[in-house]
Design an enzyme around this catalytic site. Structure first.
Site, PDB file in Angstrom:
ATOM      1  N   ALA A 340       0.839  -1.207   0.000  1.00  0.00           N
ATOM      2  CA  ALA A 340       0.000   0.000   0.000  1.00  0.00           C
ATOM      3  C   ALA A 340       0.863   1.241   0.000  1.00  0.00           C
ATOM      4  O   ALA A 340       1.961   1.258   0.566  1.00  0.00           O
ATOM      5  CB  ALA A 340      -0.922   0.003   1.217  1.00  0.00           C
ATOM      6  N   GLY A 342       2.143   4.897   1.053  1.00  0.00           N
ATOM      7  CA  GLY A 342       2.232   5.569   2.356  1.00  0.00           C
ATOM      8  C   GLY A 342       3.296   4.954   3.241  1.00  0.00           C
ATOM      9  O   GLY A 342       3.979   4.008   2.854  1.00  0.00           O
ATOM     10  N   ASP A 343       3.412   5.516   4.451  1.00  0.00           N
ATOM     11  CA  ASP A 343       4.425   5.038   5.398  1.00  0.00           C
ATOM     12  C   ASP A 343       4.054   3.645   5.881  1.00  0.00           C
ATOM     13  O   ASP A 343       2.902   3.383   6.200  1.00  0.00           O
ATOM     14  CB  ASP A 343       4.501   5.978   6.608  1.00  0.00           C
ATOM     15  N   LYS A 344       5.040   2.792   5.977  1.00  0.00           N
ATOM     16  CA  LYS A 344       4.774   1.437   6.463  1.00  0.00           C
ATOM     17  C   LYS A 344       4.404   1.460   7.941  1.00  0.00           C
ATOM     18  O   LYS A 344       4.842   2.320   8.690  1.00  0.00           O
ATOM     19  CB  LYS A 344       6.021   0.596   6.285  1.00  0.00           C
ATOM     20  N   LEU A 346       4.169  -0.310  11.842  1.00  0.00           N
ATOM     21  CA  LEU A 346       4.995  -1.154  12.720  1.00  0.00           C
ATOM     22  C   LEU A 346       4.260  -2.439  13.081  1.00  0.00           C
ATOM     23  O   LEU A 346       4.867  -3.459  13.378  1.00  0.00           O
ATOM     24  CB  LEU A 346       5.313  -0.401  14.018  1.00  0.00           C
ATOM     25  N   LYS A 361      -4.991  -5.857   5.582  1.00  0.00           N
ATOM     26  CA  LYS A 361      -4.043  -5.601   6.674  1.00  0.00           C
ATOM     27  C   LYS A 361      -3.773  -6.897   7.413  1.00  0.00           C
ATOM     28  O   LYS A 361      -4.710  -7.532   7.900  1.00  0.00           O
ATOM     29  CB  LYS A 361      -4.631  -4.573   7.641  1.00  0.00           C
ATOM     30  N   ASP A 396     -14.550   0.925   9.154  1.00  0.00           N
ATOM     31  CA  ASP A 396     -15.003  -0.402   9.548  1.00  0.00           C
ATOM     32  C   ASP A 396     -13.988  -1.416   9.004  1.00  0.00           C
ATOM     33  O   ASP A 396     -13.610  -1.347   7.840  1.00  0.00           O
ATOM     34  CB  ASP A 396     -16.373  -0.651   8.909  1.00  0.00           C
TER      35      ASP A 396
END
Ligand SMILES: Nc1ncnc2c1ncn2[C@@H]1O[C@H](COP(=O)(O)OP(=O)(O)O)[C@@H](O)[C@H]1O
Ligand SMILES: [Mg+2]
Length: 595
Positions: A340, A342-344, A346, A361, A396
């Site tokens: 995806a 954007g910033d990864k 953690l 996710k 959601d």
């Protein structure tokens, strides 16, 4: 009929020419019995779902908001409960045969015959799939055992025409609306309906005057039962002008001043926000969900089918529709999962298809410092978001177990990453990839990326809404925890929402504190805090580090939302939450309100 062993007195069995036929009849009748048993548990589930749903009307009339929230939570637990009862039932009646894949394939056909003519057949199919998944857990998805895309496609169109009630024009709009509002199930409690009719008529006339001239209003068509959610009841329908139609949603509220229509919404965008994936599910009694979803789709053509089912409380079938859409999309576009934008994260490995508005996710095996949370705690947080009111600000997340895809559906660098970070969840076997557990969410534009792409005006709007999102959540007793821009996203309608839940908690669990004054220079310059910090301590002053944004947007943010940096603000919100008052943040702009 019993089908236990047959004992013969003689040691040589007596030939029995009828045996194969009898065996197959026994088997058939067991299959039929089992299919009917599943249908009847599904019926019981639907009956219970309706029963809880039906309470919404009385809750609204009594302004029993806490009761309404209990109903919402209760309704979410039903599905799992009934599936597990069904599985226990089957294990008892089928015994050792329960795990027999061949049996399930015949059972599915028998079940299809039993369920085919139901008005809620698609939900019945999904229910069957849930049961099979539980039963054949170890065997994995076997072809011919589940209802798959083909079976859903083969379903005849819904034949319930009872979705809408028609109020013909040819009279004053006000008279039409008086009749419409008079038919609502509120009786004498709705004293102000004539006044409302006049106000709504004026709004609709203005709206019609804005549209292409000439077309007179032919009718208003409306779903006779309101859609209930939190403190609102929504009348959903459309304005019919010959060929042309416009959506019409009339949100109703009930407060100390009484019951009334609060706003008029008549664009697909406005209606879409009401049905947003960031809201709890509606409570509305339906005979034929498919017919309702078809109608809703005509109002909001861009809203995915799965989200519409989910918005009505059928989130399990929503998952079926999401997977169907996903597989069809992958085939049609030859699409591949990619990391995806954007910033990864953690905690989460996140991926998406470039052309589908969904992210996937997966919880990583290990979390980088400073995260101290566990996998179970992360799942608990996602569940908390699932069962609570999401107030229009939390995406959601739907939970999936055991999805499988072809290996070449994954970009190589993504697969590399998943195998490195999520080896416990992502298993590769030949050319298949099994994902044991994941969440899906609507894809939005991460706020950090959005702010880099847009002009100053839009950036100001977005950061103001970012602050408002934090405040709306606080009003609903939710503390986001991690407030970094990268954990918020912007929807198609320009609304800012939050999606990173591992640090989310209830406001009432936090201890908001001032940072104690330093006792001396050593304190001031020490890398570690010089005061003890409890697990639930939160220091709003520290938010300055990420709530301080550059340029005009930053100034605008501080001017409107600087109070987020003060302990007073958070304690005040906490006190409100402690009172247990239910807060509803209505899904429309002030300009749409009638008064
Ligand atoms: N719904 C979403 N839409 C778009 N991007 C998302 C979404 N959810 C997560 N992401 C992206 O994935 C990153 C990590 O996801 P996040 O939920 O923040 O997990 P973590 O807890 O690991 O930070 C985010 O910074 C963002 O770039
Ligand atoms: Mg994050």
């Amino acid at each position: 009929m019993t089908d236990g062993p047959i004992y013969h007195m003689s040691s040589t069995p007596i030939p029995d020419p009828g045996a194969p036929l009898r065996d197959s009849l026994v088997r058939q009748s067991r299959v039929l019995e089992a299919a009917r048993a599943i249908v009847s548990v599904f019926d019981a589930y639907q009956a219970q779902f309706r029963l809880v749903t039906r309470r919404a009307e009385a809750r609204f009339l009594r302004r029993d908001w806490q009761g309404g929230q209990q109903d919402a939570a209760e309704r979410l637990t039903l599905y799992r409960q009934f599936v597990s009862w069904c599985v226990q039932d089957l294990r008892r009646s089928l015994g050792d045969a329960t795990g027999d894949v061949a049996l399930w394939s015949v059972l599915r056909q028998a079940y299809a015959r039993e369920a085919m003519t139901r008005l809620d057949v698609e939900l019945a199919y999904t229910f069957f799939n849930s049961v099979v998944r539980q039963v054949l857990k170890a065997s994995g998805p076997e072809a011919g055992v589940y209802f798959d895309d083909r079976e859903f496609q083969r379903l005849p169109p819904p034949f319930s025409s009872q979705v809408l009630r028609r109020y013909p024009g040819g009279r004053s709009l006000e008279a039409l609306l008086r009749e419409l509002l008079g038919d609502l199930p509120f009786g004498a409690a709705y004293a102000g309906r004539d006044e409302d009719a006049a106000l709504i008529a004026r709004r609709i006339a203005e709206e019609l005057a804005r549209g292409p001239g000439g077309a007179a209003l032919e009718a208003i068509e409306i779903v006779p039962t309101p859609f209930y959610r939190n403190k609102g009841a929504y009348l959903v329908g459309r304005l019919v002008m010959g060929e042309r139609t416009l959506p019409l949603v009339l949100p109703m509220v009930h407060d100390e001043r009484g019951l009334r229509v609060d706003a008029v919404l008549s664009t697909a965008d406005d209606v879409s926000v009401v049905f947003s994936f960031t809201r709890s599910y509606f409570h509305v009694e339906l005979d034929c969900p498919r017919a309702m979803v078809d109608f809703l789709r005509s109002l909001m053509p861009r809203k995915p089918l799965d989200e519409l089912y989910t918005s009505l409380g059928y989130h399990k079938h929503g998952k079926t529709e999401l997977v169907r859409a996903l597989l069809r999309h992958m085939e049609a576009h030859d699409a591949r999962f990619e990391v995806a934008e954007g910033d990864k994260g953690l905690v989460m490995a996140v991926f998406a298809l470039p052309t589908l508005n969904v992210v996937f996710k997966i919880i990583k095996d290990r979390f980088g410092p400073p995260k101290q949370t566990t996998r179970q705690q992360v799942m608990d947080k996602y569940n908390l978001v699932f069962v609570r009111d999401r107030v229009g600000r939390l995406a959601d997340a739907q939970e999936f177990e055991g999805l499988a895809f072809a290996r070449d559906s994954f970009a190589p660098e993504l697969l590399e990453e998943l195998r490195a970070d999520c080896a416990n969840t992502v298993l590769t076997d030949g050319d298949r990839v099994f994902l044991r557990h994941l969440y899906t969410e609507r894809r939005v534009i991460p706020l950090n990326l959005y702010l880099r792409q847009v002009d100053e005006l839009h950036a100001v709007e977005a950061v103001l809404d970012y602050g408002q999102a934090i405040k709306d959540l606080a009003a609903a007793n939710i503390f986001t925890g991690d407030m970094l821009l990268k954990n918020f996203g912007v929807t198609r309608h320009g609304r800012v929402i939050f999606y990173d839940y591992d640090e989310l908690c209830l406001l009432t669990e936090c201890n908001f504190r001032e940072i104690p004054a330093a006792r001396n220079d050593d304190d001031e310059y020490s890398a570690e805090p010089w005061f003890s910090v409890g697990e639930h301590d939160v220091f709003p002053e520290e938010f300055r580090a990420f709530l301080t944004l550059p340029g005009r947007p930053g100034q605008a943010f501080m001017a409107s939302h600087g109070d987020l940096l003060t302990v007073e603000y958070w304690r005040r919100m906490q006190q409100l939450a402690e009172k247990g008052e239910v807060v509803d943040i209505f899904p429309y702009r002030p300009s749409r309100r009638l008064r």
